[in-house]
Design a protein around this motif. Structure first.
Motif, mmCIF file in Angstrom:
data_model
loop_
_atom_site.group_PDB
_atom_site.id
_atom_site.type_symbol
_atom_site.label_atom_id
_atom_site.label_comp_id
_atom_site.label_asym_id
_atom_site.label_seq_id
_atom_site.Cartn_x
_atom_site.Cartn_y
_atom_site.Cartn_z
ATOM 1 N N ASP A 77 -34.418 -27.293 -10.246
ATOM 2 C CA ASP A 77 -33.995 -25.954 -9.561
ATOM 3 C C ASP A 77 -32.669 -26.160 -8.524
ATOM 4 N N GLU A 78 -32.638 -27.210 -7.855
ATOM 5 C CA GLU A 78 -31.233 -27.396 -7.019
ATOM 6 C C GLU A 78 -30.083 -27.597 -8.090
ATOM 7 N N LEU A 79 -30.207 -28.375 -9.167
ATOM 8 C CA LEU A 79 -29.117 -28.258 -10.013
ATOM 9 C C LEU A 79 -28.578 -27.188 -10.820
ATOM 10 N N PHE A 80 -29.900 -26.169 -11.081
ATOM 11 C CA PHE A 80 -29.581 -24.974 -11.656
ATOM 12 C C PHE A 80 -28.945 -24.117 -10.890
ATOM 13 N N SER A 81 -29.361 -24.122 -9.527
ATOM 14 C CA SER A 81 -28.718 -23.409 -8.410
ATOM 15 C C SER A 81 -27.168 -23.718 -8.291
ATOM 16 N N ARG A 82 -26.827 -25.164 -8.379
ATOM 17 C CA ARG A 82 -25.308 -25.466 -8.370
ATOM 18 C C ARG A 82 -24.786 -25.055 -9.471
ATOM 19 N N ILE A 83 -25.283 -25.055 -10.583
ATOM 20 C CA ILE A 83 -24.612 -24.743 -11.780
ATOM 21 C C ILE A 83 -24.413 -23.025 -11.775
ATOM 22 N N SER A 84 -25.237 -22.628 -11.485
ATOM 23 C CA SER A 84 -24.989 -20.822 -11.223
ATOM 24 C C SER A 84 -24.003 -20.582 -10.296
ATOM 25 N N GLU A 85 -23.913 -21.406 -9.219
ATOM 26 C CA GLU A 85 -22.732 -21.285 -8.275
ATOM 27 C C GLU A 85 -21.526 -21.475 -8.717
ATOM 28 N N GLU A 86 -21.267 -22.448 -9.437
ATOM 29 C CA GLU A 86 -20.089 -23.074 -10.308
ATOM 30 C C GLU A 86 -19.825 -22.065 -11.154
ATOM 31 N N LYS A 87 -20.620 -21.570 -11.893
ATOM 32 C CA LYS A 87 -20.203 -20.789 -13.163
ATOM 33 C C LYS A 87 -19.900 -19.323 -12.503
ATOM 34 N N GLN A 88 -20.587 -18.929 -11.441
ATOM 35 C CA GLN A 88 -20.189 -17.629 -11.023
ATOM 36 C C GLN A 88 -18.645 -17.767 -10.457
ATOM 37 N N LYS A 89 -18.508 -18.710 -9.645
ATOM 38 C CA LYS A 89 -16.961 -19.121 -9.127
ATOM 39 C C LYS A 89 -15.905 -18.950 -10.333
ATOM 40 N N ALA A 90 -16.182 -19.809 -11.193
ATOM 41 C CA ALA A 90 -15.440 -19.692 -12.392
ATOM 42 C C ALA A 90 -15.214 -18.404 -12.977
ATOM 43 N N MET A 91 -16.217 -17.703 -13.402
ATOM 44 C CA MET A 91 -16.097 -16.497 -13.864
ATOM 45 C C MET A 91 -15.397 -15.410 -13.344
#
Length: 111
Positions: A77-91
């Motif tokens: 869950d922690e890694l999915f949360s970090r991925i989600s944050e990074e993805k949103q910033k990138a988008m």
């Protein structure tokens, strides 16, 4: 639609920094399972990401590659949360129209 893998490998060598940012962001979307492409296209875009000759982009630092690798090996869950944050910033940085243009460009260049 069948893509030419040799063209994909050649393309992975010549992407500019912005295009590498897009390729990394697509990889983030694939590993967090929010990507809406079919499985074949997901595999093509992951191959593009995995074969980037220069993994540096104009947005991400080198740690993003460790994050992508770690979530594939040890999903949490922690890694999915970090991925989600990074993805949103990138988008937010890339914008949806430019991302669509990048994906269309990749598809056209490897046909």
């Amino acid at each position: 639609m069948i893509y030419q893998i040799d063209k994909l490998f050649d393309l992975a060598k010549v992407l500019d920094p912005f295009e590498r940012t897009c390729a990394i962001t697509v990889a983030l979307k694939i590993v967090d399972e929010s990507c809406k492409m079919d499985e074949y296209e997901k595999s093509i875009f992951m191959m593009l990401y995995e074969n980037l000759e220069n993994p540096l982009s104009d947005f991400f630092d080198e740690e993003i590659h460790d994050l992508i690798e770690n979530i594939q090996l040890f999903p949490s869950d922690e890694l999915f949360s970090r991925i989600s944050e990074e993805k949103q910033k990138a988008m937010d940085y890339i914008t949806r129209p430019k991302m669509k243009a990048f994906k269309a460009s990749v598809r056209a260049r490897i046909l």
